[in-house]
Design a protein around this motif. Structure first.
Motif, PDB file in Angstrom:
ATOM      1  N   TYR A  76      -7.765  18.521  -2.842  1.00 27.44           N
ATOM      2  CA  TYR A  76      -7.213  17.292  -2.261  1.00 27.44           C
ATOM      3  C   TYR A  76      -7.126  16.228  -3.341  1.00 27.44           C
ATOM      4  O   TYR A  76      -6.090  15.625  -3.546  1.00 27.44           O
ATOM      5  CB  TYR A  76      -8.084  16.843  -1.097  1.00 27.44           C
ATOM      6  CG  TYR A  76      -7.515  15.702  -0.294  1.00 27.44           C
ATOM      7  CD1 TYR A  76      -6.173  15.672   0.061  1.00 27.44           C
ATOM      8  CD2 TYR A  76      -8.333  14.655   0.125  1.00 27.44           C
ATOM      9  CE1 TYR A  76      -5.654  14.615   0.814  1.00 27.44           C
ATOM     10  CE2 TYR A  76      -7.824  13.610   0.889  1.00 27.44           C
ATOM     11  CZ  TYR A  76      -6.485  13.589   1.221  1.00 27.44           C
ATOM     12  OH  TYR A  76      -5.985  12.551   1.959  1.00 27.44           O
ATOM     13  N   VAL A 104      -0.934  18.941  -2.085  1.00 28.73           N
ATOM     14  CA  VAL A 104      -0.008  19.722  -2.916  1.00 28.73           C
ATOM     15  C   VAL A 104      -0.160  21.175  -2.490  1.00 28.73           C
ATOM     16  O   VAL A 104      -1.210  21.775  -2.722  1.00 28.73           O
ATOM     17  CB  VAL A 104      -0.322  19.570  -4.420  1.00 28.73           C
ATOM     18  CG1 VAL A 104       0.617  20.438  -5.251  1.00 28.73           C
ATOM     19  CG2 VAL A 104      -0.209  18.115  -4.849  1.00 28.73           C
ATOM     20  N   ALA A 146      -6.392   7.475  -0.087  1.00 23.88           N
ATOM     21  CA  ALA A 146      -5.443   8.581  -0.206  1.00 23.88           C
ATOM     22  C   ALA A 146      -4.057   8.140   0.214  1.00 23.88           C
ATOM     23  O   ALA A 146      -3.884   7.477   1.236  1.00 23.88           O
ATOM     24  CB  ALA A 146      -5.887   9.750   0.671  1.00 23.88           C
ATOM     25  N   GLY A 147      -3.077   8.521  -0.557  1.00 30.00           N
ATOM     26  CA  GLY A 147      -1.694   8.274  -0.180  1.00 30.00           C
ATOM     27  C   GLY A 147      -1.187   6.888  -0.510  1.00 30.00           C
ATOM     28  O   GLY A 147       0.016   6.637  -0.441  1.00 30.00           O
ATOM     29  N   THR A 148      -2.082   5.971  -0.863  1.00 32.27           N
ATOM     30  CA  THR A 148      -1.629   4.602  -1.108  1.00 32.27           C
ATOM     31  C   THR A 148      -1.091   4.432  -2.528  1.00 32.27           C
ATOM     32  O   THR A 148      -1.361   5.228  -3.424  1.00 32.27           O
ATOM     33  CB  THR A 148      -2.778   3.588  -0.920  1.00 32.27           C
ATOM     34  OG1 THR A 148      -3.776   3.823  -1.922  1.00 32.27           O
ATOM     35  CG2 THR A 148      -3.399   3.718   0.462  1.00 32.27           C
ATOM     36  N   PHE A 186       0.809  -1.214   0.000  1.00 31.94           N
ATOM     37  CA  PHE A 186       0.000   0.000   0.000  1.00 31.94           C
ATOM     38  C   PHE A 186       0.845   1.268   0.000  1.00 31.94           C
ATOM     39  O   PHE A 186       0.322   2.358  -0.209  1.00 31.94           O
ATOM     40  CB  PHE A 186      -0.955   0.017   1.212  1.00 31.94           C
ATOM     41  CG  PHE A 186      -2.081  -0.947   1.068  1.00 31.94           C
ATOM     42  CD1 PHE A 186      -1.864  -2.310   1.216  1.00 31.94           C
ATOM     43  CD2 PHE A 186      -3.360  -0.517   0.753  1.00 31.94           C
ATOM     44  CE1 PHE A 186      -2.893  -3.227   1.063  1.00 31.94           C
ATOM     45  CE2 PHE A 186      -4.402  -1.418   0.601  1.00 31.94           C
ATOM     46  CZ  PHE A 186      -4.160  -2.777   0.748  1.00 31.94           C
ATOM     47  N   ARG A 187       2.141   1.116   0.287  1.00 30.52           N
ATOM     48  CA  ARG A 187       3.038   2.269   0.242  1.00 30.52           C
ATOM     49  C   ARG A 187       3.438   2.519  -1.203  1.00 30.52           C
ATOM     50  O   ARG A 187       3.716   1.578  -1.948  1.00 30.52           O
ATOM     51  CB  ARG A 187       4.298   1.973   1.062  1.00 30.52           C
ATOM     52  CG  ARG A 187       4.025   1.725   2.531  1.00 30.52           C
ATOM     53  CD  ARG A 187       3.879   2.999   3.300  1.00 30.52           C
ATOM     54  NE  ARG A 187       5.175   3.594   3.599  1.00 30.52           N
ATOM     55  CZ  ARG A 187       5.314   4.794   4.144  1.00 30.52           C
ATOM     56  NH1 ARG A 187       4.231   5.522   4.427  1.00 30.52           N
ATOM     57  NH2 ARG A 187       6.503   5.268   4.415  1.00 30.52           N
TER      58      ARG A 187
END
Lengths: 751, 751
Positions: free
Chosen positions: B561, B555, B515-517, B276-277
């Motif tokens: 977002y 950002v 988000a972020g994955t 997931f990273r």
């Protein structure tokens, strides 16, 4: 029957009734009803006379003669993607109402306009874009945009219509009334207008000898309120400084602070420095700069009021921007009083706690308007709810006066309402009189609410519009709503205060808010000294209560989202550590929930008070849950073995507690206000403060729908019922007793 | 009745029954049941013989004689706060099981241990900490920590127990069986062990003439599987490379790549490079480096297998790490076949789509184990569910063979089960035979799934453990589960592919994840060229379907977002723009939902298949909602005026669609697999691909519980019922007809 402390709105043609109601309610002040003049009967009453006064609107002749003195604001266009590499046209007024907004196309565009590539965050050089047209046709053209990037225009604009008058105009369809005009505001930043406003005040004071109290509504700058091109609300922020701008003010700022503010300093990516944004230096400087100006100018008007032998009262609303009543300089305005609408316990405290004035007045709900007082309606339940709600705050921090607004002729058709208000005014006075003027005893546990705003925004956290509930905020607003009626000394501190020793003065710190917001603290938690200060505070014995996403921020290398995850014992799982197994063992019983898990109330007593525009649905399983955490955070997991989870629903921790060093920590996923949740916060504070054995130090009801105020000097208890049912409960404290309080009612007990 | 394509697990003592079942199921291959040897009857069957082979475990004598050849891993200690400024002691083994993990205290601590201040993210110099003790007593002392900071130790450790054997050992309480040993693994990275493994393979091949197919389980490195000090699972990741480390491998890496990997490159803040990273260069280099090594060494063993006249089959599980079957070099191993457990349509495609092998075999569920086959059980419903689930994938990308595992003696007690498997094997073969070996026609719309892993992790997105459902992932896994059975050409692409023109080959891009994955893309969306590429793709006519938090990343200066909020027409409200009024107008009807909003099924037909360990509750209102979006994202709001919202619940957009430039965009807050959601995705793809008029190009059932595969060359339709009820429905396509299919059954129709 006592009298006094009550303001009555009166109108013409109902003199007999005015006299009877004034007597029944014990009114000692009268005010004109909205948009009407004071009836002659006013003089026959032994009452002070209030009249509203508007400073920066209402004289369209002056306004139209001085268009350069209109206030301004910085706005952002819609986001426009460049679908190809050809010139990109941005019509800046898209979505705005041209009756309200007029682009300042004549302004220096290099200074007052800013075109930003939102895909990179970079500002375009002025050579990269041009501006043509005026008014609704103002058009920015980016000559060679990057294909696939998104652009916006920040632009300076003129304010052509006072937003509150505009709201009334649109709502009441005044466009059909030929004698109604659209009031154009003017800004006292401009010397000629300032002189004109002062002279106007002088002559008004002279021509209104009957007025005892000038009710300023308010001073100079309206909170942010914009309408869209369909005349619907487009943006509202009760704390918004958007309307406080002008080229002149910006010049003054630059001269004083040594740097110029850019359009983007106000536009802030389109977030417009919302109170939810961690405030940046530029915005804080602007608030300070404006505050100095507003304070100094307001003092001049207040001095004129005093010189005319009248009192000056400020309405906390409309043009209150720049007054910042919790800042030290506020007192220097010299006001006699503040008055504000009481929409909840929190908004009541927001008024009653303001320092530096002689008295505080609340304008209660329901407002005497036809939306509540129509044929067949029963306005009494709402009256009781609103009173129950406000009373919690009044007990702790008494308002000096109460009043109602609107047209008295409307409630006159509802005798039970008139009678019930009489009882309420009596009860209100009893809080001053039976108590002997003393405040009830507070807890021995001292509480601080920590967020990026601190004292400056006391009782104002997580609010968007004044007391208007939002789906995304009610679970945070509930924290203040509970505190506003609980017996704690509450300080509001910010992160600078933390570094300056503020934690030494308190026992329990509460940090409540969504990730990244000013209320949780956002980027402050990326500063090691902040995280360390809180960790040390708890390690040395302090109490910490985190609500929502406390200390959440991305810190590369930290391995945590809640930067205090090792303190709270929980963290939000964002997917990165799903590989790590989490074990949850829900604790059967805990001091925090004692007496609540099988009580008669499940926290639904005040449901209507918390009704949202979008009605929040209980989340699955939460109907059965003790703690209603609202929409919740989702995927909060225990990350320490000794985390005691007290409620776990849908794979997420709602409530947890643990020891950390010599201190104690509580985590809550949210805390909408209700009687159970308020009691949970009360107990959590005592637990986190290692004060479980003192929890009944000021008497405590077994049933959380009842609350108790203890007046040790008078040896009296004030016991009040917050719900619409009769409640019997035991009280524990120095003595143990049983008490029965009727729905919405209260009793005084000698001890 | 046909035969073939079926592998049967057999055991001793039930020869008659083996013969009967082999005949009934048409088995042409047999395998030994777990932990048993092949019975002599195997030779009498006209069947190939499989036998499992373990490379890196099972010889404790060798393992114990070569402790330096054990595999290693990098682990992180618990997070330890410094409660004062005195020395901070960290017992690195806290929480780990000493039977599995042994700290490599003898290793160069400056190179293989790393102490990190997690409050700042900084690594401490080696002079700031010391290491004492060994094994469970290994203790790191930070001599002068910053008070209130949190510290962790990354440390190299030895693997003392093979995790899968360990799992069996713990689960079956083998500690009570004196002849069971804990199998210690060995790592072929070490020359002596490699030579020993090769020699062992030679002699095994020679001594097993009866074996036709060597089933490698698997090669050299186990996926991440750790147990805690209470012998419960501590960490599991089916894609985890944690167990692939050794000092030797790190040296080889440094020599080849010119830089050394640090402990933190593996520990990754405690996230251990979870799939997931968003993968960092160091980790991708490690995967590549290990892949080169594994491929080369595996090829040697496969060549030996071939030289012995046997086939080599790889089990996609256990020690599969480093094989990366969707990387180009995989084919160079020279395997004849892959076999894997079929836990869903997705895991079926994960096997059947692997390129570079001669055939693919699925091991079906239920496994013949006592947990399903106990007295009084009815295993048939689960059999049907699993078959329905897998069949969706098999139709689109046929497995060549199917089989079952476990002990045949168990299902023999359930004659209806035996009979039903016979029908299923027949149906399975029909897909190869009636179709004439052709695949059914695919849609004319080409689909790409975009995430940070791309092709390398085809059909593997959003998975933690193999087919194990997680609350936080099932709404994303559902996307692949739907696609796995839908008639689309699906490519998996990453962000580099986007920059290299991959979008030119596809009609519709799907981007799904939190988000972020790595699956939404995280930091890639902060790169302007990525956002621009997708924006341009859509502007020029492409289709884009975003699910969950697509393009979400912070950002600075972007004002959004979801970085493609202007494309999707929605964004997630994080509190910063609550001041901005949002207007939602739910669209009454839309092509995407056509035929679904009043159909007989509400998407609950396959509920059991999606049962989670933590049972997901329907969110409020979602019982009534058409699209079940799972736990949802929360507070997704429309940000463009022309956003067509199709479902809006609890203040959040669940489904929206709009045009952007010449293209079309769909947003979904989540897509758990069910028949309605699968059909919604199908229709959304056709809509986004501007292909509404072609939606029945390959025949389409009105009832989404039925699916249709169209074989144009054979002029046949395969119509299959995914649910446990009989279904009648119309089919539209070149012809229009009505069809009735029994529960879980299928029919072939000539057209």
């Amino acid at each position: 029957m006592s009298t006094g402390r009550v303001t009555l709105p009166i109108e013409n043609g109902i003199d007999d009734k005015v006299l009877r109601v004034a007597s029944l309610w014990g009114a000692d002040a009268v005010r004109n009803s909205d948009g009407t003049s004071l009836p002659p009967i006013a003089k026959e009453l032994d009452a002070k006379v209030y009249e509203t006064y508007f400073v920066g609107r209402g004289d369209n002749e002056w306004a139209h003669a001085h268009p350069a003195d209109r206030p301004q604001f910085f706005l952002m266009s819609e986001r426009k993607p460049a679908l190809n590499s050809g010139p990109l046209e941005i019509r800046v007024m898209e979505g705005y109402l041209d009756l309200q907004v007029e682009p300042a196309t004549e302004a220096d565009r290099e200074k007052f306009w800013q075109v930003i590539d939102r895909t990179t965050g970079e500002t375009l050089p002025a050579s990269a874009w041009s501006l043509a047209g005026t008014g609704a046709d103002a058009l920015v053209t980016v000559s060679a945009p990057e294909e696939g990037h998104v652009y916006t225009v920040d632009f300076l604009a003129w304010q052509n219509w006072d937003p509150v008058q505009m709201y009334n105009y649109i709502t009441n369809h005044w466009e059909n009334e030929p004698d109604r005009v659209r009031e154009q505001p003017y800004d006292i930043r401009h010397p000629e207008t300032w002189e004109y406003v002062k002279a106007g005040m002088d002559s008004w004071l002279e021509s209104h000898p009957e007025v005892d109290v000038v009710r300023f509504t308010t001073f100079f700058y309206q909170f942010t309120l914009l309408f869209n091109d369909r005349q619907k609300e487009k943006m509202v922020e009760w704390f918004g400084y958007l309307g406080s701008v002008s080229e002149a003010a910006l010049r003054d700022f630059e001269a004083k602070y040594g740097y110029a503010l850019t359009p983007e300093d106000f536009v802030d990516e389109g977030y417009y420095n919302s109170a939810f944004r961690v405030p940046r230096k530029q915005f804080l400087d602007w608030i300070d700069s404006l505050g100095d100006f507003v304070t100094e100018r307001a003092r001049v008007l207040v001095e004129k009021t005093h010189a005319a032998g009248k009192e000056a009262m400020m309405f906390l609303g409309d043009h209150w921007i720049g007054t910042e009543p919790y800042c030290d300089k506020f007192a220097s305005i010299g006001l006699d009083a503040v008055v504000g609408s009481v929409g909840s316990a929190t908004t009541c405290r927001m008024i009653s706690d303001i320092p530096g004035v002689k008295y505080h007045e609340g304008r209660f709900l329901p407002y005497f308007f036809p939306d509540v007082f129509f044929d067949g309606a029963d306005p009494v339940p709402e009256l009781n709810l609103r009173w129950s709600q406000a009373r919690r705050a009044i007990v702790r921090s008494p308002l000096d006066r109460m009043g109602y607004g609107g047209y008295l002729s409307l409630p006159l058709k509802f005798p039970k309402f008139i009678e019930r208000v009489g009882e309420i005014t009596e009860e209100f006075r009893s809080l001053h009189e039976v108590s002997g003027g003393a405040r009830p005893a507070n807890a021995s546990v001292k509480v601080a609410v920590l967020n990026a705003w601190g004292k400056r925004r006391s009782w104002m956290a997580s609010m968007v519009a004044h007391a208007k509930p939002y789906m995304q905020t009610y679970a945070y607003e509930g924290v203040l709503e509970a505190l506003a009626g609980l017996p704690f000394d509450v300080q509001f501190i910010n992160f600078d205060d933390v570094l300056n020793g503020a934690l030494e003065q308190v026992d329990v710190v509460i940090n409540a808010g969504g990730a990244g917001t000013a209320f949780s603290g956002g980027s402050y938690w990326a500063r090691p000294e902040i995280a360390a200060a809180l960790r040390n505070f708890v390690a040395k014995g302090g109490g910490l209560i985190g609500i929502g996403e406390p200390s959440a921020v991305d810190v590369p290398g930290s391995g945590a989202y809640f930067q205090l995850s090792d303190v709270y014992g929980v963290d939000r799982e964002r997917g990165f550590s799903l590989s790590t197994d989490r074990y949850v063992d829900v604790v059967e019983s805990h001091f925090i929930l004692e007496g609540l898990d099988d009580g008669p109330s499940r926290g639904r007593g005040l449901e209507e008070i918390n009704a949202l525009e979008v009605e929040p649905q209980p989340l699955p399983g939460r109907d059965q849950a003790l703690v209603d955490v609202g929409p919740g955070v989702g995927f909060v997991v225990p990350v320490c073995r000794d985390t005691e989870v007290l409620q776990f629903i849908d794979g997420s921790v709602d409530l947890a507690a643990r020891d950390f060093g010599n201190g104690r920590v509580v985590y809550l996923a949210g805390l909408p206000y209700n009687d159970i949740n308020s009691r949970i916060l009360f107990r959590a504070i005592y637990w986190a403060g290692h004060a479980e054995d003192r929890v009944a130090e000021n008497y405590l009801s077994a049933d959380p729908r009842l609350e108790v105020a203890y007046y040790p000097e008078a040896r009296k208890l004030f016991v009040y019922n917050n719900c619409a049912q009769n409640v019997e409960s035991s009280l524990s404290g120095e003595h143990y007793m049983n008490v029965k309080v009727n729905a919405s009612d209260s009793v005084w007990i000698d001890v």
